[in-house]
Motif scaffolding. Structure first.
Motif: not given
Length: 278
Positions: A192-196
């Motif tokens: 839900n908060n997949f970052t680089e």
């Protein structure tokens, strides 16, 4: 007439491979002829077990998987099955001495998919080993043809190759696994908060697997090296394409390599083999 049944069973596994995976089908065609049926048999077996878990939603998956397990080990012991996929697989298991522990670990990972939705580091390692590394080791048994010393020398690299393929699949299939099936394989990742940063950490892990695997690919017997290298180059190209794709995009669509590009990678690998640069 038993030879006819055996051949028909292997042809069923070949058909399954060709229908489900263009990448592995291309690689298998590059093996020496006598090695193709055994690898088709392994792929057909693991593909159908995976199909129970991912596709048969209107049925009791646990019962189906348990029945599949029982029939598999019964066939290995009795050296016959009326299920052509299991029949061809048991022949390979018995001929090449594939350890039943590998098969059991694979089927346990398939069972984990029935009720496991998020993985801690220990479960993640267990799942990767069972679902992917064991398949690499089954194939390695065929490639080394009962040469135990050669098998042991390539064991680590075969595990790495299976792990790399599986982790690339996880990244490629995030949308389906997370949004449709509710699965989160990578430990500590919130999709839900997949970052680089999350994506780069996963990619560094996969790159290490690819690097270790390539050392093993170069040492494989000549009749198998090209076929494995073709699969390796396809997955490496897919991995690089995913690496260039933003984190938010791979959450929304499945990244793939076109069939035309796959054929180009195949031709390039054949040329590299002829020039002895693999």
């Amino acid at each position: 007439m038993m030879n006819l049944y055996d051949e028909t069973s292997f042809e069923c596994s070949k058909l399954i491979t060709n229908k489900y995976s263009t990448s592995f089908s291309l690689g298998i065609k590059a093996f020496d002829k006598e090695l193709r049926y055994p690898i088709y048999a392994i792929y057909g077996f693991v593909r159908y077990a995976d199909e129970i878990v991912d596709t048969f939603h209107e049925h009791d998956k646990l019962t189906l998987l348990n029945d599949f397990r029982k029939e598999t080990f019964k066939a290995i012991q009795e050296k016959i099955s009326l299920n052509p996929v299991i029949h061809s697989f048991q022949q390979v298991v018995n001929e090449y001495g594939i350890q039943t522990g590998l098969i059991d670990a694979f089927l346990r990972s398939m069972e984990m998919d029935l009720d496991k939705k998020a993985y801690d580091p220990a479960c993640y390692e267990t799942y990767i080993y069972g679902s992917a590394e064991t398949v690499g080791l089954m194939c390695l048994r065929v490639f080394t043809n009962n040469n135990e010393a050669q098998y042991q020398s390539l064991l680590s690299q075969a595990r790495s190759l299976g792990a790399a393929f599986q982790k690339v699949n996880f990244l490629r299939d995030i949308q389906a696994d997370y949004q449709e099936r509710g699965r989160t394989y990578f430990p500590g990742i919130d999709f839900n908060n997949f970052t680089e940063q999350d994506k780069h950490r996963i990619e560094a892990e996969i790159k290490n697997d690819f690097d270790n695997a390539f050392e093993g690919v170069k040492q494989l017997p000549p009749g198998t090296r090209l076929g494995v290298y073709i699969a390796y180059t396809y997955y490496l190209k897919l991995f690089k394409k995913i690496s260039y794709t933003p984190a938010n995009v791979i959450l929304q669509k499945r990244i793939r390599i076109s069939d035309v590009r796959k054929m180009g990678l195949y031709v390039k690998a054949v040329l590299q083999q002829k020039l002895n640069v693999i």
